[in-house]
Design an enzyme around this catalytic site. Structure first.
Site, short mmCIF file in Angstrom:
data_model
loop_
_atom_site.label_atom_id
_atom_site.label_comp_id
_atom_site.label_asym_id
_atom_site.label_seq_id
_atom_site.Cartn_x
_atom_site.Cartn_y
_atom_site.Cartn_z
N ARG A 192 0.82 -1.19 0.00
CA ARG A 192 0.00 0.00 0.00
C ARG A 192 0.87 1.26 0.00
NH1 ARG A 192 -2.44 3.64 3.39
NH2 ARG A 192 -4.53 4.25 2.71
N CYS A 242 21.87 -14.17 40.52
CA CYS A 242 23.22 -14.28 41.08
C CYS A 242 23.64 -13.06 41.89
CB CYS A 242 24.24 -14.54 39.97
SG CYS A 242 24.49 -13.12 38.90
N CYS A 256 21.07 -8.71 39.76
CA CYS A 256 20.53 -9.89 39.08
C CYS A 256 19.77 -10.75 40.09
CB CYS A 256 21.66 -10.69 38.46
SG CYS A 256 21.08 -12.24 37.75
N CYS A 264 22.54 -8.74 33.04
CA CYS A 264 23.44 -9.24 34.08
C CYS A 264 24.78 -9.56 33.42
CB CYS A 264 22.87 -10.50 34.73
SG CYS A 264 24.10 -11.36 35.74
S1 IVH Z 1 -11.73 -3.00 0.92
C1 IVH Z 1 -11.60 0.89 -1.37
N1 IVH Z 1 -12.05 -5.25 2.23
O1 IVH Z 1 -8.50 -2.56 5.57
C2 IVH Z 1 -11.73 -0.25 -0.44
N2 IVH Z 1 -10.27 -3.82 2.89
O2 IVH Z 1 -9.06 0.32 6.26
C3 IVH Z 1 -10.49 -1.02 -0.31
N3 IVH Z 1 -8.88 -4.73 4.70
O3 IVH Z 1 -6.30 -0.96 3.39
C4 IVH Z 1 -10.40 -1.87 0.87
N4 IVH Z 1 -9.98 -6.62 4.94
O4 IVH Z 1 -5.81 -3.36 4.00
C5 IVH Z 1 -11.32 -4.12 2.12
N5 IVH Z 1 -12.42 -7.29 3.27
C6 IVH Z 1 -11.70 -6.17 3.15
C7 IVH Z 1 -10.60 -5.91 3.97
C8 IVH Z 1 -9.90 -4.72 3.82
C9 IVH Z 1 -8.95 -5.89 5.37
C10 IVH Z 1 -7.88 -3.67 4.99
C11 IVH Z 1 -7.17 -3.16 3.77
C12 IVH Z 1 -7.44 -1.69 3.70
C13 IVH Z 1 -7.88 -1.38 5.09
C14 IVH Z 1 -8.90 -0.26 5.03
#
Ligand code: IVH
Length: 668
Positions: A135, A408, A405, A423
């Site tokens: 990301r 010891c 310690c 220690c």
């Molecule tokens: S949808 C535009 N679905 O949560 C929508 N995100 O707070 C894109 N995540 O960065 C995300 N499970 O890393 C989506 N079932 C899920 C998810 C999910 C975990 C995480 C993801 C995202 C973050 C968003």
């Protein structure tokens, strides 16, 4: 020739299918043994027919050992975050907002798990994985393709043929609970800092500069978002079902919901049912199903208006501190532990929680008998997150960190630049001595069967073993004089000791318990210096010249071998017949033709594997380097060297050398 090509293709297709059955569907249809045999056959065919090489072959899943810097890539579609809430009624409000904005049109909501890992965006072209990007800041992320290719549940080549020519799929890379527990148990054993939760472990692992290690740790991935110009369906749900058919792991939790009542029931169910899942989750996500309606609803600057996350409350309990104990580890580090009035939290009874170090005790301002908040959110190890100050008695004293310690009595010293107290009585402090013996004999080190934690203590108490060299002075008779040992157990230990003399040098280096020298560093140091005499006389400069060895590690090694006690232990181990140099075959054919050269390996090769080239470089005195810089002497390039690397090489004027030319260079 064609026959061989067909057989290779058939094996690849079948192995891909078995990987999918095993890692995605969790239902293997072949025995491990048969799988391994097919894999071996494919490996052999590929080795003898490099002309049919394919970087997407299932044999490439292991990942190379080569590290490299990550290249930043701009996301074609930015990676947004989600609006989130801890309250059901705010989720209901979200549904109502959508209803109003869609002007009474009927709509479906998809409910799914919010996986607690690290997000990833994969690009596929013509059914093949071409790139995996983290990301990052949402606009651009790190290209971690090589690491992601080691995750067995991620398809490198897709099944079927109804996928768009080019698309992106997004999901979460997770470390399942089981793999997380195993990793932390190993780290605890090696006295490395533990990962607080699977999310940190997953993102830390994904950023390792060592794909082979990434592959070993057991990451998994769930997918929840498909993007592209020509998706097969006009609803999110159907697209995800299509992705599942192409080979992606799409969670079975994903459900279509019709009403607010459905949404609330989904929340109430998964609030507890999620605890049975094999991976960490931190909430649920609700999405409008129709892509057209998603478009209608649009986006705010940060997140889509067509989706919302509901977050689970971290579980928290209030309980009384009975006392703080201080524990001494193998390397002398003191860990404070809060011993608590037992309390039920997320289904387990919590009696102890690590307080990690002195700074944490001070920052939380913990006093004797305090009421403490214990949390176990995504965290497996319970964490003390706060103190109920109002419940404190007026005369309660602040908890003081010990100055001596607890084992010891030696005065503790603080490691410069670190939060821990240590220690310094390395050779006289019982838990440190027995801890080192326990480490030395354990399976991944000298593998001496029959000696475990308890036996180490018995041997110490009986006056037989107070350092690792003493193990080799043990005799059957001496052992049998201790009450605990019969003939059988004594024989077993003696056989284990005898066998340990064949353990290779790199494991001996690891077994010595040199602070900061873990398995990987031990290997690098052993292979690079070849024998114990070179290691004992190496300077900090000699050591930092080795891949992955920083100043802290180098200083620790020098300090270890400067101590006369350790030099004596080494001499005794040597006399006992413990292996003190790398095996002959690894040293044969060596030269110094690549002395002083820093070399980066990139691409796919025909004559040798990447690991073999890496070994060849070291054998001829060169140094493997992970990323291209001004200091790079040349790039050893196979086919398909990445465009980013090519560009960087040409910008810095680093020469690119093909494998034939390289082999000529090192020829005798
Ligand atoms: S949808 C535009 N679905 O949560 C929508 N995100 O707070 C894109 N995540 O960065 C995300 N499970 O890393 C989506 N079932 C899920 C998810 C999910 C975990 C995480 C993801 C995202 C973050 C968003």
């Amino acid at each position: 020739m064609n026959e061989i090509k067909n057989r290779i293709e058939q094996l690849r297709t079948e192995l891909d299918m078995h990987n999918h059955n095993y890692y995605v569907l969790d239902s293997p249809t072949i025995s491990d043994r048969d799988f391994d045999m097919m894999m071996k056959e494919l490996e052999e065919l590929e080795r003898s027919h490099p002309e049919f090489d394919d970087p997407y072959s299932p044999t490439r899943r292991v990942g190379s050992d080569l590290s490299k810097g990550f290249v930043q890539v701009r996301h074609e579609y930015p990676m947004l975050s989600l609006g989130n809430t801890y309250s059901i009624s705010e989720v209901d409000d979200f549904v109502k907002r959508c209803r109003d904005a869609l002007m009474g049109e009927s709509f479906t909501i998809v409910g799914e798990m919010k996986f607690d890992g690290t997000s990833i965006s994969l690009t596929y072209e013509n059914g093949r994985l071409v790139r995996a990007v983290t990301r990052g800041d949402g606009e651009k992320g790190d290209d971690v393709t090589e690491n992601v290719m080691t995750i067995k549940s991620i398809p490198l080549r897709l099944q079927g043929n109804d996928w768009p020519e080019r698309f992106e799929i997004r999901g979460e890379i997770v470390l399942p609970w089981q793999a997380f527990d195993k990793l932390n148990a190993e780290r605890e054993f090696n006295e490395e800092p533990l990962f607080a939760n699977p999310r940190n472990a997953a993102s830390g692992t994904l950023k390792l500069q060592n794909p082979a290690e990434v592959g070993r740790r057991g990451l998994d991935a769930y997918f929840y978002y498909l993007l592209g110009e020509d998706l097969p369906h006009d609803t999110h749900f159907d697209n995800m079902m299509a992705a599942r058919k192409w080979g992606f792991k799409v969670s079975a939790v994903m459900t279509r919901l019709k009403s607010i009542a459905d949404v609330d029931a989904f929340i109430n169910h998964w609030d507890t049912a999620r605890k049975e899942l094999p991976v960490a989750t931190d909430g649920l996500v609700f999405k409008i199903d129709s892509l057209r309606q998603q478009l209608n609803l649009g986006y705010t600057a940060k997140s889509p208006r067509w989706a919302m996350a509901y977050k689970f409350q971290a579980e928290r309990a209030l309980t009384q501190l009975k006392f703080v104990s201080f524990e001494v580890g193998r390397t002398g580090v003191i860990t404070p532990v809060a011993n608590l009035e037992p309390v039920l939290l997320s289904g387990t009874i919590v009696k102890r929680a690590s307080l990690h170090n002195a700074d944490i005790i001070r920052n939380l301002d913990i006093h004797e008998g305090d009421m403490l908040y214990v949390e176990k959110g995504g965290e497996i190890i319970p964490k003390i997150t706060g103190v109920d100050g109002a419940a404190r008695k007026a005369d309660a004293k602040a908890v003081a960190f010990v100055t001596e310690c607890p084992a010891c009595g030696t005065e503790l010293v603080r490691v410069e630049g670190e939060a821990s107290w240590v220690c310094p009585n390395k050779y006289g402090c019982q838990p440190q001595i027995t801890g080192r013996v326990e480490h030395f004999v354990s399976r991944r080190m000298m593998d001496i069967d029959g000696i475990g934690a308890e036996t180490s203590e018995t041997l110490f108490a009986g006056g037989l073993v107070s350092n690792i060299a003493d193990i080799y002075d043990l005799t059957r008779e001496k052992l049998m004089r201790l009450d605990r040992f019969g003939e059988k157990s004594a024989d077993r230990i003696m056989q284990g000791i005898e066998r340990s003399k064949t353990v290779p040098f790199e494991r001996v280096v690891y077994a010595l318990s040199i602070p900061y020298v873990g398995e990987t560093v031990a290997k690098k140091v052993a292979f690079s210096l070849k024998n114990i005499d070179a290691l004992m006389s190496a300077s900090v400069d000699d050591l930092t010249a080795i891949d992955d060895v920083g100043t802290r590690i180098a200083e620790s090694i020098v300090e270890y071998f400067a101590a006369p006690v350790n030099r004596e232990i080494i001499e005794r181990l040597r006399r006992a017949g413990v292996c003190m140099e790398v095996a002959e075959q690894s040293a044969a054919g060596a030269s110094d033709k690549l002395n002083g050269k820093s070399i980066v390996i990139s691409g796919v090769f025909n004559h040798h594997s990447r690991d073999e080239y890496k070994a060849l470089i070291e054998l001829h005195g060169g140094k493997n380097s992970g990323s291209i810089s001004k200091k790079t002497s040349f790039i050893l390039a196979g086919e398909n060297m990445g465009p980013a690397k090519l560009e960087k090489a040409s910008k810095l004027g680093v020469p690119i050398i093909g494998e034939d030319e390289f082999l000529k260079m090192i020829e005798n």
